[in-house]
Write a protein that holds these residues in place. Structure first.
Motif, PDB file in Angstrom:
ATOM      1  N   ASP A  96      -2.783  -2.253  -4.358  1.00  0.00           N
ATOM      2  CA  ASP A  96      -2.424  -1.150  -5.251  1.00  0.00           C
ATOM      3  C   ASP A  96      -3.302  -1.184  -6.508  1.00  0.00           C
ATOM      4  O   ASP A  96      -3.129  -2.031  -7.383  1.00  0.00           O
ATOM      5  CB  ASP A  96      -0.947  -1.267  -5.631  1.00  0.00           C
ATOM      6  N   GLU A 149       2.816  -8.394  -6.892  1.00  0.00           N
ATOM      7  CA  GLU A 149       3.227  -8.075  -5.524  1.00  0.00           C
ATOM      8  C   GLU A 149       2.527  -6.807  -5.037  1.00  0.00           C
ATOM      9  O   GLU A 149       2.073  -6.735  -3.887  1.00  0.00           O
ATOM     10  CB  GLU A 149       4.747  -7.894  -5.454  1.00  0.00           C
ATOM     11  N   LEU A 150       2.440  -5.819  -5.904  1.00  0.00           N
ATOM     12  CA  LEU A 150       1.768  -4.568  -5.541  1.00  0.00           C
ATOM     13  C   LEU A 150       0.254  -4.764  -5.401  1.00  0.00           C
ATOM     14  O   LEU A 150      -0.379  -4.197  -4.506  1.00  0.00           O
ATOM     15  CB  LEU A 150       2.063  -3.491  -6.593  1.00  0.00           C
ATOM     16  N   ALA A 186      -1.213  -7.419  -4.476  1.00  0.00           N
ATOM     17  CA  ALA A 186      -1.434  -8.122  -3.205  1.00  0.00           C
ATOM     18  C   ALA A 186      -1.496  -7.139  -2.036  1.00  0.00           C
ATOM     19  O   ALA A 186      -2.101  -7.433  -0.998  1.00  0.00           O
ATOM     20  CB  ALA A 186      -0.319  -9.142  -2.972  1.00  0.00           C
ATOM     21  N   GLN A 187      -0.896  -5.946  -2.226  1.00  0.00           N
ATOM     22  CA  GLN A 187      -0.920  -4.920  -1.191  1.00  0.00           C
ATOM     23  C   GLN A 187      -2.070  -3.938  -1.381  1.00  0.00           C
ATOM     24  O   GLN A 187      -2.187  -2.942  -0.680  1.00  0.00           O
ATOM     25  CB  GLN A 187       0.411  -4.148  -1.190  1.00  0.00           C
ATOM     26  N   ALA A 207      -1.897 -12.390  -3.711  1.00  0.00           N
ATOM     27  CA  ALA A 207      -0.915 -12.805  -2.695  1.00  0.00           C
ATOM     28  C   ALA A 207      -0.638 -14.307  -2.757  1.00  0.00           C
ATOM     29  O   ALA A 207       0.390 -14.773  -2.243  1.00  0.00           O
ATOM     30  CB  ALA A 207      -1.413 -12.423  -1.304  1.00  0.00           C
TER      31      ALA A 207
END
Length: 201
Positions: A36, A30-31, A33-34, A81
């Motif tokens: 990170d 999840e991170l 995908a952002q 993602a």
């Protein structure tokens, strides 16, 4: 994005239960995908040995396995993602990507082998009633043996140990008491001469 260069053989495998591991990997995805990078580095550290191991089992060759591992993690960075927890665990998703990448490499290598076999077929009398795979393999082997004789003695020895003996560059270097860069250069130059002899573009 800075990606690690090669899997660290000494890196610790993920600790804890399978659920714990997948839970952590899911959070990291999840991170990632952002965007990170720290999460990506941790994800890599936790999983790179598994990915490299999968690639190595399929490909045998260490350098090809390392290349494949890097391609897998580049795909993770670009497609984190798209991970769907409902479709399976993060580790299963990652190993599926790894296996597909390794198989793609095998198919690519097989295409090169097929081109070499076609060259051999074009210069030999072939009994087309024979099993085509067996004939193609035999012609390819004969062509390769002929072309190996065009290499220098040191190139021949290095190529034979690496490709027929299944040794890594480092193992060939140790066997021949030579530096790894020297062995890589011999094998590279030898393969270039082989491709030229075999008519492979």
């Amino acid at each position: 994005m800075d990606t690690p260069n090669a899997p660290n053989p000494g890196a610790a495998a993920p600790a804890g239960t399978s659920a714990d591991i997948n839970g952590r990997l899911g959070s990291l995805l999840e991170l990632i995908a952002q965007g990170d990078q720290a999460a990506f580095a941790e994800f890599y550290s936790l999983t790179s040995r598994r990915v490299f191991g999968m690639a190595r089992r399929v490909l045998i060759d260490t350098e090809l396995s390392e290349d494949t591992t890097q391609e897998v993690f580049l795909q993770v960075w670009q497609n984190a993602a798209k991970f769907n927890p409902a479709a399976g665990s993060p580790l299963a998703w990652l190993m599926t990507i790894s296996h597909r990448r390794a198989v793609d490499k095998v198919r690519s290598s097989q295409s090169a082998t097929d081109r070499e076999a076609k060259y051999g077929a074009s210069s030999q009398e072939i009994d087309h009633d024979s099993v085509s795979d067996e004939v193609g393999s035999r012609l390819e082997a004969e062509a390769v043996v002929r072309c190996l004789e065009t290499l220098t003695d040191t190139q021949q020895e290095s190529v034979r140990l690496a490709y027929y003996g299944g040794l890594t560059y480092r193992e060939v270097a140790e066997r021949l008491n030579a530096a790894v860069p020297t062995i890589k250069s011999r094998i590279r130059d030898g393969l270039i001469r082989l491709k030229t002899c075999l008519g492979v573009s």
